[in-house]
Write an enzyme that holds these catalytic residues in place. Sequence first.
Site, PDB file in Angstrom:
ATOM      1  N   SER A   1      74.638  11.115 -25.242  1.00  0.00           N
ATOM      2  CA  SER A   1      75.584  10.197 -24.620  1.00  0.00           C
ATOM      3  C   SER A   1      76.529   9.644 -25.670  1.00  0.00           C
ATOM      4  O   SER A   1      76.150   9.448 -26.824  1.00  0.00           O
ATOM      5  CB  SER A   1      74.866   9.071 -23.885  1.00  0.00           C
ATOM      6  OG  SER A   1      74.238   8.238 -24.814  1.00  0.00           O
TER       7      SER A   1
ATOM      8  N   HIS B   1      84.576   2.823 -28.217  1.00  0.00           N
ATOM      9  CA  HIS B   1      85.404   1.623 -28.006  1.00  0.00           C
ATOM     10  C   HIS B   1      86.445   1.572 -29.120  1.00  0.00           C
ATOM     11  O   HIS B   1      86.176   1.035 -30.198  1.00  0.00           O
ATOM     12  CB  HIS B   1      84.533   0.364 -28.045  1.00  0.00           C
ATOM     13  CG  HIS B   1      83.593   0.238 -26.892  1.00  0.00           C
ATOM     14  ND1 HIS B   1      84.016  -0.052 -25.614  1.00  0.00           N
ATOM     15  CD2 HIS B   1      82.244   0.363 -26.812  1.00  0.00           C
ATOM     16  CE1 HIS B   1      82.973  -0.102 -24.807  1.00  0.00           C
ATOM     17  NE2 HIS B   1      81.881   0.148 -25.504  1.00  0.00           N
TER      18      HIS B   1
ATOM     19  N   HIS C   1      83.447   7.474 -22.040  1.00  0.00           N
ATOM     20  CA  HIS C   1      81.996   7.653 -21.969  1.00  0.00           C
ATOM     21  C   HIS C   1      81.695   9.077 -21.508  1.00  0.00           C
ATOM     22  O   HIS C   1      82.380   9.598 -20.628  1.00  0.00           O
ATOM     23  CB  HIS C   1      81.405   6.650 -20.968  1.00  0.00           C
ATOM     24  CG  HIS C   1      80.054   7.026 -20.463  1.00  0.00           C
ATOM     25  ND1 HIS C   1      79.825   7.454 -19.171  1.00  0.00           N
ATOM     26  CD2 HIS C   1      78.856   7.067 -21.091  1.00  0.00           C
ATOM     27  CE1 HIS C   1      78.535   7.719 -19.022  1.00  0.00           C
ATOM     28  NE2 HIS C   1      77.931   7.501 -20.156  1.00  0.00           N
TER      29      HIS C   1
ATOM     30  N   ASN D   1      78.173  11.793 -20.897  1.00  0.00           N
ATOM     31  CA  ASN D   1      76.725  11.969 -20.952  1.00  0.00           C
ATOM     32  C   ASN D   1      76.366  13.324 -20.358  1.00  0.00           C
ATOM     33  O   ASN D   1      76.908  13.721 -19.333  1.00  0.00           O
ATOM     34  CB  ASN D   1      76.042  10.843 -20.155  1.00  0.00           C
ATOM     35  CG  ASN D   1      74.551  11.066 -20.009  1.00  0.00           C
ATOM     36  OD1 ASN D   1      74.058  11.352 -18.922  1.00  0.00           O
ATOM     37  ND2 ASN D   1      73.821  10.955 -21.099  1.00  0.00           N
ATOM     38  N   VAL D   2      75.494  14.059 -21.030  1.00  0.00           N
ATOM     39  CA  VAL D   2      74.911  15.278 -20.457  1.00  0.00           C
ATOM     40  C   VAL D   2      73.402  15.208 -20.652  1.00  0.00           C
ATOM     41  O   VAL D   2      72.937  14.778 -21.711  1.00  0.00           O
ATOM     42  CB  VAL D   2      75.474  16.567 -21.111  1.00  0.00           C
ATOM     43  CG1 VAL D   2      76.882  16.864 -20.601  1.00  0.00           C
ATOM     44  CG2 VAL D   2      75.479  16.483 -22.637  1.00  0.00           C
ATOM     45  N   ARG D   3      72.665  15.569 -19.626  1.00  0.00           N
ATOM     46  CA  ARG D   3      71.213  15.391 -19.713  1.00  0.00           C
ATOM     47  C   ARG D   3      70.470  16.448 -18.890  1.00  0.00           C
ATOM     48  O   ARG D   3      70.983  16.964 -17.901  1.00  0.00           O
ATOM     49  CB  ARG D   3      70.825  13.990 -19.242  1.00  0.00           C
ATOM     50  CG  ARG D   3      71.301  13.655 -17.850  1.00  0.00           C
ATOM     51  CD  ARG D   3      71.066  12.195 -17.459  1.00  0.00           C
ATOM     52  NE  ARG D   3      71.540  11.949 -16.107  1.00  0.00           N
ATOM     53  CZ  ARG D   3      72.764  11.531 -15.783  1.00  0.00           C
ATOM     54  NH1 ARG D   3      73.663  11.280 -16.729  1.00  0.00           N
ATOM     55  NH2 ARG D   3      73.126  11.356 -14.527  1.00  0.00           N
TER      56      ARG D   3
ATOM     57  N   HIS E   1      80.264  -6.637  -7.695  1.00  0.00           N
ATOM     58  CA  HIS E   1      80.573  -8.070  -7.777  1.00  0.00           C
ATOM     59  C   HIS E   1      82.008  -8.329  -8.213  1.00  0.00           C
ATOM     60  O   HIS E   1      82.520  -9.434  -8.059  1.00  0.00           O
ATOM     61  CB  HIS E   1      79.564  -8.817  -8.664  1.00  0.00           C
ATOM     62  CG  HIS E   1      79.599  -8.439 -10.107  1.00  0.00           C
ATOM     63  ND1 HIS E   1      78.734  -7.539 -10.668  1.00  0.00           N
ATOM     64  CD2 HIS E   1      80.390  -8.854 -11.127  1.00  0.00           C
ATOM     65  CE1 HIS E   1      78.988  -7.411 -11.968  1.00  0.00           C
ATOM     66  NE2 HIS E   1      79.992  -8.196 -12.272  1.00  0.00           N
TER      67      HIS E   1
ATOM     68  N   ARG F   1      64.453   3.152 -27.450  1.00  0.00           N
ATOM     69  CA  ARG F   1      64.851   2.442 -28.669  1.00  0.00           C
ATOM     70  C   ARG F   1      66.041   1.544 -28.334  1.00  0.00           C
ATOM     71  O   ARG F   1      67.158   2.021 -28.081  1.00  0.00           O
ATOM     72  CB  ARG F   1      65.241   3.454 -29.739  1.00  0.00           C
ATOM     73  CG  ARG F   1      65.618   2.806 -31.066  1.00  0.00           C
ATOM     74  CD  ARG F   1      65.908   3.889 -32.082  1.00  0.00           C
ATOM     75  NE  ARG F   1      66.150   3.342 -33.397  1.00  0.00           N
ATOM     76  CZ  ARG F   1      67.361   3.278 -33.960  1.00  0.00           C
ATOM     77  NH1 ARG F   1      68.437   3.673 -33.291  1.00  0.00           N
ATOM     78  NH2 ARG F   1      67.498   2.802 -35.184  1.00  0.00           N
TER      79      ARG F   1
END
Lengths: 300, 300
Positions: free
Chosen positions: A92, A96, A106, A108-110, A176, A261
């Site tokens: 991931s 910034h 951002h 992410n690969v999983r 929200h 972690r």
Amino acid sequence: MITKLENIFQKIQENILVKFEEFEGTPFRDKSLDSWTRKEGGGGKTAVIANGNFFDNCAVNFSSIVGKNLPEAALKNKKNISNGKFSAMGVSVISHPKNPHVPTSHMNVRLFCLFDSNGNIKDWWIGGGYDLTPYLPYRDDIKIWHKEAKHLLDSFDKTYYKNFSKECNDYFYIPHRKERRGVGGIFFDNLKDLSIENSLIFLENVAKQYLNSYVEIASKRKDTKYSQVEKEFQLIRRGRYVEFNLVYDRGTAFGLQSNGRIESILASLPAEVKWSYKKDDEYKALEKKLLKYINEDWNV
Amino acid sequence: MITKLENIFQKIQENILVKFEEFEGTPFRDKSLDSWTRKEGGGGKTAVIANGNFFDNCAVNFSSIVGKNLPEAALKNKKNISNGKFSAMGVSVISHPKNPHVPTSHMNVRLFCLFDSNGNIKDWWIGGGYDLTPYLPYRDDIKIWHKEAKHLLDSFDKTYYKNFSKECNDYFYIPHRKERRGVGGIFFDNLKDLSIENSLIFLENVAKQYLNSYVEIASKRKDTKYSQVEKEFQLIRRGRYVEFNLVYDRGTAFGLQSNGRIESILASLPAEVKWSYKKDDEYKALEKKLLKYINEDWNV
């Protein structure tokens, strides 16, 4: 086999780090790559750059964990699954950048695998995607981001882009705030349309396309001058990123629930953030423009 | 009757604002008190001071909402309850002072009522408490905070302090950090030991004691000089406050789930926060000292 799979993800991490290092102008891999292990099984490598030339902060994380039962956050929308010994690995990235003309990004690969009692894979699926969060938005950049994603996905399946860009809009919605986190991109989960080999090729391509598109956009904007007001605007808008990640993000929840972690999981948070109750007219004008872009459907 | 109850809570808010205004040295009530209404019923008054002389930011909120069904976050630990039309009113205070020698503080007092179909109260309870989050801790201050809380609670029930200070430690625990949010105080929920009249007197006294203890501590520390390193330490440690409030706090969850006024709910977040992956030795030394205090059981 786990090691072979891990090598694929570590190569993805490496490629991103090489490119980001060029961007940064100074080497940071050597001093920033922390290897860690997890008590319950597995570990990872976390690379963080903080207070750099280009990035305020940036995390490029590889992790590969094993455990007895998949945490709840990984099972959302998975029905009739028999939980059990699992392996979850992925990369991931959260960037910034300093300059508010450059968007936050951002990726992410999983890959998730579930094993039976003999250690054979009984179920597996992939997930991932990438999304863009501009502060001072440029129509051209957002179009590039989506067009290139579509181009890539079309080469695998003509239905992917339409579905995955919608899933991205839905996933990164902040109820929200009644806003999306950014201008979208692609998001997919529980995917096993392809063979496991082709799924990994797909993930490699997703990571590569993210990197190319982001570098293309960032290169165009990184030297654009910005005012104190624009920087302040970025710092306050980054609060939305924190709110999303801590309240809704399944990746963060997975990390917290799997006793991951903590420094690596929360390395996705921006180095500096502000919250402000009252907004002045300059802020409001910038936000009005941004929200127009954020609420637009960018499916190209 | 609702109006009579609301007046009690508004008086609590007023008393705190008067005292905080003295602290700040400039009037802020007039320009900072926003009245708002909620679509589904009820409303509130939010007072926020930002970038003041004493406070980086501070929110003193009164709200009184009504609705058809209590949100889940309000029903934690409530068993066998028949949900239905409810009224929830309260005052909450969060202070984030500029000076890292002055602790952050939080206070909340609230009353929940459930009504039957004839509009009569079928169930009610109170909740609340206050807690302290120092950055550069002083043993004396923490002892005052707890001793004065015990003194007050003993005048109502000799078992309260022991139970409520434990509940505070338990409630403000941040599992993913394996730390408490601060040095505790008191926390109570689902309380209906006293008559409704005495419960309100109890809440008034809790709010008053919070104010006196906090003013006492803040007065002692507000002119203490601090270094850039100490300020930076405060900004990073404030991240824990954000993490707790967004991930675990039931008050925040109640606000988000009840479609509350988002600016008021999130006015509890600090004006400025930092997250840092790597910590330097100066930071580590300050944190080591702080964690020693935070992990201590202060029951006096």
